[in-house]
Design a protein around this motif. Structure first.
Motif, PDB file in Angstrom:
ATOM      1  N   GLY A 176     -10.416 -46.596 126.690  1.00  0.00           N
ATOM      2  CA  GLY A 176      -9.478 -45.940 125.780  1.00  0.00           C
ATOM      3  C   GLY A 176      -8.052 -46.451 125.949  1.00  0.00           C
ATOM      4  N   ARG A 177      -7.413 -46.781 124.836  1.00  0.00           N
ATOM      5  CA  ARG A 177      -6.070 -47.355 124.887  1.00  0.00           C
ATOM      6  C   ARG A 177      -4.967 -46.302 124.836  1.00  0.00           C
ATOM      7  NH1 ARG A 177      -8.879 -51.438 126.621  1.00  0.00           N
ATOM      8  NH2 ARG A 177      -8.906 -53.352 125.381  1.00  0.00           N
ATOM      9  N   GLY A 178      -5.365 -44.998 124.837  1.00  0.00           N
ATOM     10  CA  GLY A 178      -4.354 -43.937 124.754  1.00  0.00           C
ATOM     11  C   GLY A 178      -3.702 -43.619 126.082  1.00  0.00           C
ATOM     12  N   GLY A 179      -4.162 -44.232 127.174  1.00  0.00           N
ATOM     13  CA  GLY A 179      -3.520 -44.002 128.459  1.00  0.00           C
ATOM     14  C   GLY A 179      -4.496 -43.836 129.601  1.00  0.00           C
ATOM     15  N   GLU A 207       1.468 -40.605 119.422  1.00  0.00           N
ATOM     16  CA  GLU A 207       2.389 -41.589 120.009  1.00  0.00           C
ATOM     17  C   GLU A 207       3.777 -41.022 120.353  1.00  0.00           C
ATOM     18  OE1 GLU A 207       2.390 -46.191 119.569  1.00  0.00           O
ATOM     19  OE2 GLU A 207       3.397 -45.361 117.831  1.00  0.00           O
ATOM     20  N   GLY A 208       3.779 -40.182 121.386  1.00  0.00           N
ATOM     21  CA  GLY A 208       5.039 -39.525 121.743  1.00  0.00           C
ATOM     22  C   GLY A 208       5.840 -40.206 122.835  1.00  0.00           C
ATOM     23  N   GLY A 295       0.051 -34.773 121.884  1.00  0.00           N
ATOM     24  CA  GLY A 295      -0.769 -35.977 122.055  1.00  0.00           C
ATOM     25  C   GLY A 295      -1.902 -35.722 123.031  1.00  0.00           C
ATOM     26  N   ALA A 297      -5.206 -34.207 124.355  1.00  0.00           N
ATOM     27  CA  ALA A 297      -6.367 -33.963 123.496  1.00  0.00           C
ATOM     28  C   ALA A 297      -6.562 -32.498 123.085  1.00  0.00           C
ATOM     29  CB  ALA A 297      -7.614 -34.483 124.205  1.00  0.00           C
ATOM     30  N   ASN A 331     -10.199 -40.429 120.054  1.00  0.00           N
ATOM     31  CA  ASN A 331      -9.731 -41.715 120.574  1.00  0.00           C
ATOM     32  C   ASN A 331      -8.373 -42.070 119.995  1.00  0.00           C
ATOM     33  OD1 ASN A 331     -13.053 -42.854 120.697  1.00  0.00           O
ATOM     34  ND2 ASN A 331     -11.661 -43.099 122.401  1.00  0.00           N
ATOM     35  N   THR A 335      -7.697 -47.914 120.131  1.00  0.00           N
ATOM     36  CA  THR A 335      -9.112 -47.926 120.515  1.00  0.00           C
ATOM     37  C   THR A 335      -9.962 -48.116 119.268  1.00  0.00           C
ATOM     38  OG1 THR A 335      -8.518 -46.305 122.215  1.00  0.00           O
ATOM     39  CG2 THR A 335     -10.870 -46.670 121.857  1.00  0.00           C
ATOM     40  N   GLY A 512      -2.301 -32.869 131.669  1.00  0.00           N
ATOM     41  CA  GLY A 512      -1.794 -34.186 132.044  1.00  0.00           C
ATOM     42  C   GLY A 512      -0.282 -34.302 132.011  1.00  0.00           C
ATOM     43  N   LEU A 513       0.373 -33.534 131.141  1.00  0.00           N
ATOM     44  CA  LEU A 513       1.829 -33.660 131.067  1.00  0.00           C
ATOM     45  C   LEU A 513       2.465 -33.311 132.412  1.00  0.00           C
ATOM     46  CD1 LEU A 513       4.164 -32.715 128.132  1.00  0.00           C
ATOM     47  CD2 LEU A 513       4.845 -32.258 130.476  1.00  0.00           C
TER      48      LEU A 513
HETATM   49  C1  LIG Z   1       1.119 -35.157 127.512  1.00  0.00           C
HETATM   50  C2  LIG Z   1       0.133 -36.132 126.978  1.00  0.00           C
HETATM   51  C3  LIG Z   1       0.427 -36.851 125.814  1.00  0.00           C
HETATM   52  C4  LIG Z   1      -0.493 -37.746 125.303  1.00  0.00           C
HETATM   53  N1  LIG Z   1      -0.161 -38.445 124.187  1.00  0.00           N
HETATM   54  C5  LIG Z   1      -1.060 -39.297 123.654  1.00  0.00           C
HETATM   55  C6  LIG Z   1      -0.754 -40.000 122.465  1.00  0.00           C
HETATM   56  O1  LIG Z   1       0.317 -39.877 121.893  1.00  0.00           O
HETATM   57  N2  LIG Z   1      -1.696 -40.848 121.966  1.00  0.00           N
HETATM   58  C7  LIG Z   1      -2.922 -41.009 122.581  1.00  0.00           C
HETATM   59  O2  LIG Z   1      -3.779 -41.744 122.069  1.00  0.00           O
HETATM   60  N3  LIG Z   1      -3.218 -40.366 123.717  1.00  0.00           N
HETATM   61  C8  LIG Z   1      -2.336 -39.510 124.253  1.00  0.00           C
HETATM   62  N4  LIG Z   1      -2.661 -38.827 125.386  1.00  0.00           N
HETATM   63  C9  LIG Z   1      -4.014 -39.027 125.955  1.00  0.00           C
HETATM   64  C10 LIG Z   1      -5.016 -38.144 125.183  1.00  0.00           C
HETATM   65  O3  LIG Z   1      -5.056 -36.876 125.792  1.00  0.00           O
HETATM   66  C11 LIG Z   1      -6.422 -38.728 125.183  1.00  0.00           C
HETATM   67  O4  LIG Z   1      -6.823 -38.987 126.500  1.00  0.00           O
HETATM   68  C12 LIG Z   1      -6.552 -40.020 124.393  1.00  0.00           C
HETATM   69  O5  LIG Z   1      -6.037 -39.872 123.085  1.00  0.00           O
HETATM   70  C13 LIG Z   1      -8.027 -40.389 124.315  1.00  0.00           C
HETATM   71  O6  LIG Z   1      -8.204 -41.567 123.586  1.00  0.00           O
HETATM   72  P1  LIG Z   1      -8.673 -42.925 124.271  1.00  0.00           P
HETATM   73  O7  LIG Z   1      -9.883 -42.623 125.100  1.00  0.00           O
HETATM   74  O8  LIG Z   1      -8.979 -43.814 123.121  1.00  0.00           O
HETATM   75  O9  LIG Z   1      -7.523 -43.414 125.093  1.00  0.00           O
HETATM   76  C14 LIG Z   1      -1.751 -37.928 125.943  1.00  0.00           C
HETATM   77  C15 LIG Z   1      -2.039 -37.209 127.111  1.00  0.00           C
HETATM   78  C16 LIG Z   1      -1.104 -36.338 127.620  1.00  0.00           C
HETATM   79  C17 LIG Z   1      -1.445 -35.596 128.856  1.00  0.00           C
END
Ligand SMILES: Cc1cc2nc3c(=O)[nH]c(=O)nc-3n(C[C@H](O)[C@H](O)[C@H](O)COP(=O)(O)O)c2cc1C
Ligand code: SF4
Ligand code: FES
Length: 539
Positions: A176-179, A207-208, A295, A297, A331, A335, A512-513
């Motif tokens: 996953g590219r979200g982090g 995308e914060g 952001g 989930a 996702n 991703t 997570g924050l």
């Molecule tokens: C505070 C916080 C903000 C997040 N912001 C984003 C975001 O802006 N975009 C994103 O894709 N994932 C964000 N994530 C991660 C998501 O919770 C989630 O893991 C992710 O979108 C899953 O997609 P992926 O498996 O494709 O990465 C954030 C997590 C936290 C804890």
């Protein structure tokens, strides 16, 4: 309506004959940075001027951001006979006449505006997610199809089972590219295994992270790729409805996505019985109010449901209880944008790019004290040095590099001496940072690392939803403590207190924050301890 691969091929064939009338293309960037400088106006002028002179055989196209936003307005010229693209930067809105002259081989004033196409910025990137960006017109579904779009979805619906798709994604090693970097194939597999009449696919376009704009660029420049990735996920997991959650501060992305959805529906690519199969899938856009926590989930899901964007405890995981308590795949934009290429070229092909545990490429938004600010896509495993000094062109203003911040407020600050580190999930984690979603902030020697840590803590403090005490109160305490170090009024005991507070906040916060908020403090304490010690009064 498009019912089959033959129908898609017919669109391609028609497009090929239409394109035969042109020998060259002028592509005007209409992405956010360029359009804020007036590129839409230039695009319209060029369309008018060049279409009135068909002898130029020049097509004028509005395209999405091709990455070098620091040189906005970007315009490129593509010569079809030599397949050569020349990119021009820092174009003025009044320079339409120069492009008319360029198209007719006449003298013009564009020579000094030429970008060096042999520089690493252009030659060292590897584009999968951004392969169409800067080339196709995001408003035109047929241009996406002409460049191979929707073939992966239609081939999957005609020849492949849902488990074939899941196996291909698992084989690709896509994370996953979200982090978080969770394996996408495993996520899809768990949802596919749950028995349910209703399942959902959610694309996280919130995308914060401060400084990040990777997902915005993909949504603005190639929205059909995101829809195709989501539809493939829907087919693989047994879901027939998808939502894209985008922050309202991204009006251009919202506009392009809505237009793309409308076009796909009108051609039967979204809707009932896609490609004459039993698979039906539709997508809607949902707007977010711009809270960073949305952001996350579970907060995002609460927000779509019309509730306050507050995270909840996991488990239950989204695969069991997601949107409206139904099994849900969530996702990130990037991703999903990888999926059509993985299905088209195969998981093995994708896995061969990058490193053993981080396959494929990663899009980064380069910002801060770097020459080439903008968007780049690089193979995983490239070193930070290559990324900053070759592709990024080095540090701006002739100064020295001090640190690189990756992963946004959840990430860490990497000191200059670790420049040989590879960019992949594990290597960045080993040195106390994270890949994150792709924001990469370069800081020169003038940066004060305690202030940098305070900037990120203050961000988390103001973005904390307030649901749990460790984050709500802890981020305020951390900010106050850091303030003392910045003002050089800290006591020696504050140094220990700061470390303890980081531990407490990360270990006891609900989501997570809060769990990752102390990361920028922890990494700067690790690598720049001296700057904290200088903040102690009478030290
Ligand atoms: C505070 C916080 C903000 C997040 N912001 C984003 C975001 O802006 N975009 C994103 O894709 N994932 C964000 N994530 C991660 C998501 O919770 C989630 O893991 C992710 O979108 C899953 O997609 P992926 O498996 O494709 O990465 C954030 C997590 C936290 C804890
Ligand atoms: S950690 Fe922070 S953002 Fe997350 S639930 Fe607790 S207060 Fe809200
Ligand atoms: S918006 Fe035009 S190059 Fe990025």
């Amino acid at each position: 309506m498009i019912h089959s691969i033959e129908d898609l091929q017919e669109i391609v064939n028609n497009k090929i004959s239409q394109e035969e009338q042109y020998t060259q293309e002028i592509r005007v960037c209409t992405g956010s940075s360029c359009s804020s400088l007036g590129s839409d106006e230039l695009y319209k002028d060029l369309q008018k001027n060049l279409s009135q002179t068909p002898e130029h055989k020049c097509k004028v196209k509005g395209v999405g951001c091709n990455g070098l936003c620091s040189a906005a307005i970007m315009v490129s010229h593509y010569d079809k006979s030599s397949s050569k693209e020349t990119i021009y930067g820092r174009i003025e809105t009044t320079q339409n006449e120069d492009f008319v002259c360029l198209a007719s081989n006449k003298t013009n004033k564009l020579e000094t505006k030429k970008c060096d196409m042999s520089s690493a910025f252009f030659t060292k990137q590897k584009k999968i997610v951004l392969e169409n960006v800067g080339i196709i017109d995001p408003n035109d579904i047929e241009d996406y199809i002409y460049h191979g779009g929707y073939f992966a979805l239609f081939r999957a619906l005609e020849d492949k089972t849902p488990s074939d798709i899941i196996n291909e994604v698992k084989l690709s090693g896509l994370r996953g590219r979200g982090g978080g970097g969770y394996p996408t194939g495993l996520k899809w597999e768990s949802v596919s295994k749950v028995e349910s009449q209703q399942k959902f696919i959610i694309c996280n376009g919130d995308e914060g992270d401060p400084g990040a704009f990777m997902d915005r660029a993909v949504m603005e420049s190639d929205p059909h790729r995101v829809l195709e990735g989501m539809a493939l996920a829907g087919y693989a997991c047994g879901a027939n409805m998808g939502f894209i959650y985008v922050r309202a501060e991204y009006p251009l992305a919202v506009e392009k996505l809505n237009k793309a959805i409308k076009q796909a529906r009108a051609r039967g690519i979204l809707g009932q019985n896609i490609a004459s199969s039993n698979f039906s899938f539709d997508v809607e856009v949902r707007l977010g109010g711009g809270a960073f926590v949305c952001g996350e989930a579970t907060a995002l899901i609460a927000s779509i449901e019309g509730n306050r964007g507050h995270p909840r405890q996991k488990p239950p995981h989204l695969s069991d209880r997601g949107l409206w308590n139904e099994p849900t795949v969530l996702n990130n934009v990037e991703t999903f944008a990888n999926i059509p290429t993985i299905i088209k070229k195969g998981g093995e092909w994708f896995k061969a790019i990058g490193t053993a545990t981080s396959s494929g490429t990663k899009v980064f938004a380069l910002t801060g004290h770097i020459q080439n600010t903008g968007l780049v896509e690089v193979p995983m495993g490239i070193t930070l040095k290559e990324l900053i000094y070759e592709i990024g062109g080095g540090i701006s203003g002739g100064r020295k590099l001090k640190a690189i911040q990756t992963g946004g407020p959840s990430g860490g600050c990497i000191p200059a001496q670790l420049l040989d580190t590879q960019v992949d999930y594990d290597s960045l984690k080993d040195i106390g940072s994270i890949m994150g979603s792709g924001g990469l902030i370069v800081m020169d020697e003038s940066s004060n690392m305690v202030e940098v840590a305070k900037f990120f803590i203050d961000f988390c403090k103001s973005e904390s939803c307030g649901k749990c005490v460790p984050c709500r109160v802890g981020t305020v305490e951390l900010s106050d403590l850091l303030d003392k170090f910045v003002k050089k009024e800290a006591k020696r005991s504050d140094f220990e207190l700061l470390k303890q507070m980081c531990e407490v906040v990360s270990q006891t916060s609900l989501c997570g924050l809060g769990q990752t908020a102390p990361n920028p403090v922890v990494s700067t304490l690790k690598y720049f301890e001296n700057e904290y010690l200088q903040g102690i009064k009478n030290a």
